[in-house]
Design a protein around this motif. Structure first.
Motif, PDB file in Angstrom:
ATOM      1  N   ALA A 263       0.862  -1.179   0.000  1.00  0.00           N
ATOM      2  CA  ALA A 263       0.000   0.000   0.000  1.00  0.00           C
ATOM      3  C   ALA A 263       0.897   1.228   0.000  1.00  0.00           C
ATOM      4  O   ALA A 263       1.963   1.234   0.628  1.00  0.00           O
ATOM      5  N   ARG A 264       0.461   2.281  -0.721  1.00  0.00           N
ATOM      6  CA  ARG A 264       1.168   3.563  -0.686  1.00  0.00           C
ATOM      7  C   ARG A 264       0.135   4.670  -0.543  1.00  0.00           C
ATOM      8  O   ARG A 264      -0.952   4.574  -1.117  1.00  0.00           O
ATOM      9  N   ALA A 265       0.491   5.709   0.218  1.00  0.00           N
ATOM     10  CA  ALA A 265      -0.419   6.830   0.452  1.00  0.00           C
ATOM     11  C   ALA A 265       0.364   8.122   0.336  1.00  0.00           C
ATOM     12  O   ALA A 265       1.539   8.187   0.720  1.00  0.00           O
ATOM     13  N   ALA A 266      -0.316   9.179  -0.168  1.00  0.00           N
ATOM     14  CA  ALA A 266       0.369  10.470  -0.331  1.00  0.00           C
ATOM     15  C   ALA A 266       0.516  11.176   1.012  1.00  0.00           C
ATOM     16  O   ALA A 266       1.580  11.704   1.319  1.00  0.00           O
ATOM     17  N   VAL A 267      -0.567  11.195   1.817  1.00  0.00           N
ATOM     18  CA  VAL A 267      -0.531  11.977   3.062  1.00  0.00           C
ATOM     19  C   VAL A 267      -1.167  11.196   4.210  1.00  0.00           C
ATOM     20  O   VAL A 267      -1.896  10.234   4.004  1.00  0.00           O
ATOM     21  N   ARG A 268      -0.880  11.647   5.438  1.00  0.00           N
ATOM     22  CA  ARG A 268      -1.572  11.132   6.622  1.00  0.00           C
ATOM     23  C   ARG A 268      -2.988  11.655   6.641  1.00  0.00           C
ATOM     24  O   ARG A 268      -3.220  12.825   6.320  1.00  0.00           O
ATOM     25  N   TYR A 269      -3.923  10.823   7.106  1.00  0.00           N
ATOM     26  CA  TYR A 269      -5.317  11.251   7.237  1.00  0.00           C
ATOM     27  C   TYR A 269      -5.464  11.986   8.562  1.00  0.00           C
ATOM     28  O   TYR A 269      -5.897  11.437   9.563  1.00  0.00           O
ATOM     29  N   ASP A 270      -5.090  13.267   8.577  1.00  0.00           N
ATOM     30  CA  ASP A 270      -5.247  14.084   9.788  1.00  0.00           C
ATOM     31  C   ASP A 270      -6.414  15.051   9.558  1.00  0.00           C
ATOM     32  O   ASP A 270      -7.161  14.912   8.585  1.00  0.00           O
ATOM     33  N   ASP A 271      -6.577  16.035  10.417  1.00  0.00           N
ATOM     34  CA  ASP A 271      -7.747  16.918  10.314  1.00  0.00           C
ATOM     35  C   ASP A 271      -7.763  17.711   9.006  1.00  0.00           C
ATOM     36  O   ASP A 271      -8.824  17.948   8.431  1.00  0.00           O
ATOM     37  N   VAL A 272      -6.574  18.120   8.528  1.00  0.00           N
ATOM     38  CA  VAL A 272      -6.503  18.896   7.274  1.00  0.00           C
ATOM     39  C   VAL A 272      -6.881  17.999   6.093  1.00  0.00           C
ATOM     40  O   VAL A 272      -7.710  18.376   5.250  1.00  0.00           O
ATOM     41  N   ALA A 273      -6.310  16.783   6.048  1.00  0.00           N
ATOM     42  CA  ALA A 273      -6.612  15.848   4.955  1.00  0.00           C
ATOM     43  C   ALA A 273      -8.092  15.471   4.975  1.00  0.00           C
ATOM     44  O   ALA A 273      -8.735  15.323   3.931  1.00  0.00           O
ATOM     45  N   ARG A 274      -8.632  15.331   6.191  1.00  0.00           N
ATOM     46  CA  ARG A 274     -10.033  14.953   6.343  1.00  0.00           C
ATOM     47  C   ARG A 274     -10.953  16.027   5.743  1.00  0.00           C
ATOM     48  O   ARG A 274     -11.906  15.716   5.025  1.00  0.00           O
ATOM     49  N   ALA A 275     -10.644  17.302   6.012  1.00  0.00           N
ATOM     50  CA  ALA A 275     -11.455  18.402   5.473  1.00  0.00           C
ATOM     51  C   ALA A 275     -11.417  18.376   3.948  1.00  0.00           C
ATOM     52  O   ALA A 275     -12.438  18.557   3.274  1.00  0.00           O
ATOM     53  N   LEU A 276     -10.239  18.105   3.392  1.00  0.00           N
ATOM     54  CA  LEU A 276     -10.083  18.065   1.933  1.00  0.00           C
ATOM     55  C   LEU A 276     -10.861  16.889   1.335  1.00  0.00           C
ATOM     56  O   LEU A 276     -11.616  17.043   0.370  1.00  0.00           O
ATOM     57  N   VAL A 277     -10.683  15.685   1.931  1.00  0.00           N
ATOM     58  CA  VAL A 277     -11.323  14.480   1.396  1.00  0.00           C
ATOM     59  C   VAL A 277     -12.848  14.577   1.494  1.00  0.00           C
ATOM     60  O   VAL A 277     -13.555  14.218   0.551  1.00  0.00           O
ATOM     61  N   LEU A 278     -13.356  15.082   2.604  1.00  0.00           N
ATOM     62  CA  LEU A 278     -14.817  15.196   2.752  1.00  0.00           C
ATOM     63  C   LEU A 278     -15.382  16.184   1.737  1.00  0.00           C
ATOM     64  O   LEU A 278     -16.447  15.960   1.163  1.00  0.00           O
ATOM     65  N   GLY A 279     -14.641  17.297   1.492  1.00  0.00           N
ATOM     66  CA  GLY A 279     -15.074  18.266   0.488  1.00  0.00           C
ATOM     67  C   GLY A 279     -15.106  17.631  -0.893  1.00  0.00           C
ATOM     68  O   GLY A 279     -16.062  17.800  -1.660  1.00  0.00           O
ATOM     69  N   PHE A 280     -14.083  16.865  -1.193  1.00  0.00           N
ATOM     70  CA  PHE A 280     -13.947  16.191  -2.487  1.00  0.00           C
ATOM     71  C   PHE A 280     -15.080  15.184  -2.684  1.00  0.00           C
ATOM     72  O   PHE A 280     -15.707  15.116  -3.732  1.00  0.00           O
ATOM     73  N   LYS A 281     -15.372  14.434  -1.619  1.00  0.00           N
ATOM     74  CA  LYS A 281     -16.286  13.301  -1.711  1.00  0.00           C
ATOM     75  C   LYS A 281     -17.755  13.719  -1.709  1.00  0.00           C
ATOM     76  O   LYS A 281     -18.545  13.193  -2.457  1.00  0.00           O
ATOM     77  N   TYR A 282     -18.078  14.659  -0.826  1.00  0.00           N
ATOM     78  CA  TYR A 282     -19.500  14.943  -0.616  1.00  0.00           C
ATOM     79  C   TYR A 282     -19.950  16.296  -1.150  1.00  0.00           C
ATOM     80  O   TYR A 282     -21.121  16.606  -1.105  1.00  0.00           O
ATOM     81  N   ALA A 283     -19.014  17.150  -1.605  1.00  0.00           N
ATOM     82  CA  ALA A 283     -19.423  18.486  -2.036  1.00  0.00           C
ATOM     83  C   ALA A 283     -19.182  18.707  -3.526  1.00  0.00           C
ATOM     84  O   ALA A 283     -18.968  19.829  -3.968  1.00  0.00           O
ATOM     85  N   ASP A 284     -19.196  17.593  -4.288  1.00  0.00           N
ATOM     86  CA  ASP A 284     -19.069  17.725  -5.748  1.00  0.00           C
ATOM     87  C   ASP A 284     -17.810  18.464  -6.170  1.00  0.00           C
ATOM     88  O   ASP A 284     -17.835  19.234  -7.116  1.00  0.00           O
ATOM     89  N   ARG A 285     -16.690  18.286  -5.459  1.00  0.00           N
ATOM     90  CA  ARG A 285     -15.465  19.005  -5.801  1.00  0.00           C
ATOM     91  C   ARG A 285     -14.562  18.160  -6.694  1.00  0.00           C
ATOM     92  O   ARG A 285     -13.414  17.881  -6.367  1.00  0.00           O
ATOM     93  N   LEU A 286     -15.107  17.756  -7.842  1.00  0.00           N
ATOM     94  CA  LEU A 286     -14.345  16.961  -8.802  1.00  0.00           C
ATOM     95  C   LEU A 286     -13.093  17.687  -9.275  1.00  0.00           C
ATOM     96  O   LEU A 286     -12.126  17.086  -9.714  1.00  0.00           O
ATOM     97  N   ASP A 287     -13.122  19.030  -9.184  1.00  0.00           N
ATOM     98  CA  ASP A 287     -11.980  19.830  -9.642  1.00  0.00           C
ATOM     99  C   ASP A 287     -10.726  19.574  -8.793  1.00  0.00           C
ATOM    100  O   ASP A 287      -9.630  19.955  -9.180  1.00  0.00           O
ATOM    101  N   LEU A 288     -10.900  18.904  -7.615  1.00  0.00           N
ATOM    102  CA  LEU A 288      -9.735  18.624  -6.774  1.00  0.00           C
ATOM    103  C   LEU A 288      -8.984  17.370  -7.228  1.00  0.00           C
ATOM    104  O   LEU A 288      -7.852  17.139  -6.819  1.00  0.00           O
ATOM    105  N   ALA A 289      -9.634  16.530  -8.059  1.00  0.00           N
ATOM    106  CA  ALA A 289      -9.036  15.241  -8.451  1.00  0.00           C
ATOM    107  C   ALA A 289      -7.653  15.389  -9.100  1.00  0.00           C
ATOM    108  O   ALA A 289      -6.744  14.629  -8.751  1.00  0.00           O
ATOM    109  N   PRO A 290      -7.438  16.364 -10.021  1.00  0.00           N
ATOM    110  CA  PRO A 290      -6.110  16.435 -10.654  1.00  0.00           C
ATOM    111  C   PRO A 290      -4.985  16.660  -9.642  1.00  0.00           C
ATOM    112  O   PRO A 290      -3.953  15.985  -9.698  1.00  0.00           O
ATOM    113  N   ARG A 291      -5.213  17.570  -8.684  1.00  0.00           N
ATOM    114  CA  ARG A 291      -4.141  17.867  -7.739  1.00  0.00           C
ATOM    115  C   ARG A 291      -3.888  16.679  -6.798  1.00  0.00           C
ATOM    116  O   ARG A 291      -2.748  16.296  -6.553  1.00  0.00           O
ATOM    117  N   MET A 292      -4.984  16.090  -6.266  1.00  0.00           N
ATOM    118  CA  MET A 292      -4.842  14.944  -5.370  1.00  0.00           C
ATOM    119  C   MET A 292      -4.225  13.759  -6.120  1.00  0.00           C
ATOM    120  O   MET A 292      -3.368  13.050  -5.598  1.00  0.00           O
TER     121      MET A 292
END
Ligand SMILES: [Zn+2]
Length: 268
Positions: free
Chosen positions: A99-128
């Protein structure tokens, strides 16, 4: 607006601003959009020109870099030498190889992932996805195909896009490794994993994934990488890897944006 915010903050403090913003949001998003600029989901400061997070929070994401467990990507506090495994990988080896991961799932990563997943933020996919391609370069070098972890059709319909497929698309563009759409499917809707223990998570996804008969030829003998946004207990990735290996895959790795590193603090 900036001066007003500063004055307002000095007078009443940031928690009051958050409560006031939440109340406004309930009152009407239209009013909120006029009254306040968009806020960073992590620090609640104005987003400025940032995408997803403000520039300061992007730089606060905690990259997972060597040394880490060669199988589970759990960071080590010291370098025990190449190829060394964590206690977890020895005690309870997963069906996938690495398994490989870019970042730790901390509070900052969590805010980003939840925004990406549930708020239609498909525009974040290229950077992530680019961060993931960098973290997974070792795996991508000899892979035959990328497999986004599938959503059940009912959840896909409700959410309108599969965040794992969006990430796989970017990683494919960056690496040249093709995405094998439909090579693994979710045959059973599973309750959300939030709040479940490690063994409950494993039971929850048991038998939920399958390689369709007509897809077996695309999987047999291939080196594959499962793509997902977050790796928590690893139960979902493990169940998918089992299904792929049973269908004849030669090798299965896992590449995610963020990995939970114990202690487990925040549910997904
Ligand atoms: Zn921020």
């Amino acid at each position: 607006m900036q001066a007003f915010r500063q004055v307002f903050r000095n007078t009443v403090g940031a928690p009051t601003i958050s409560r006031a913003a939440a109340a406004l949001q309930r009152g009407g998003k239209f009013i909120l959009d006029i009254a306040l600029p968009p806020l960073c989901p992590s620090c609640r400061e104005p987003l400025g020109g940032g995408a997803g997070l403000c520039a300061a929070c992007w730089s606060k994401l905690s990259l997972i870099e060597k040394p880490y467990c060669a199988r589970l990507c759990i960071p080590f506090t010291y370098d025990p030498g190449p190829g060394l495994l964590s206690m977890e990988a020895i005690a309870n080896p997963p069906a996938y190889d690495r398994a490989r991961a870019a970042v730790r799932y901390d509070d900052v990563a969590r805010a980003l992932v939840l925004g990406f997943k549930y708020a239609d933020r498909l525009d974040l996919a290229p950077r992530m996805g680019r961060w993931m391609a960098r973290a997974g370069s070792e795996l991508l070098a000899d892979a035959d195909g990328l497999l986004p972890v599938p959503l059940h059709w009912r959840r896909l319909w409700a959410r309108r896009f599969n965040q794992a497929a969006a990430l796989a698309g970017t990683i494919s563009a960056a690496s040249g490794v093709p995405v094998l759409h439909g090579a693994i499917v979710r045959v059973r809707a599973t309750p959300q994993q939030v709040g479940l223990s490690k063994s409950e998570r494993a039971d929850n996804v048991q038998g939920a994934f399958r390689v369709p008969a007509e897809q077996k030829a695309h999987v047999a003998g291939k080196r594959l990488i499962l793509i997902d946004d977050v790796l928590t207990s690893g139960a979902t990735a493990d169940t998918c890897a089992h299904a792929l290996l049973r269908a004849g895959a030669a090798h299965v790795d896992v590449l995610v944006f963020a990995r939970v590193v114990a202690p487990l603090r925040s549910p997904i």
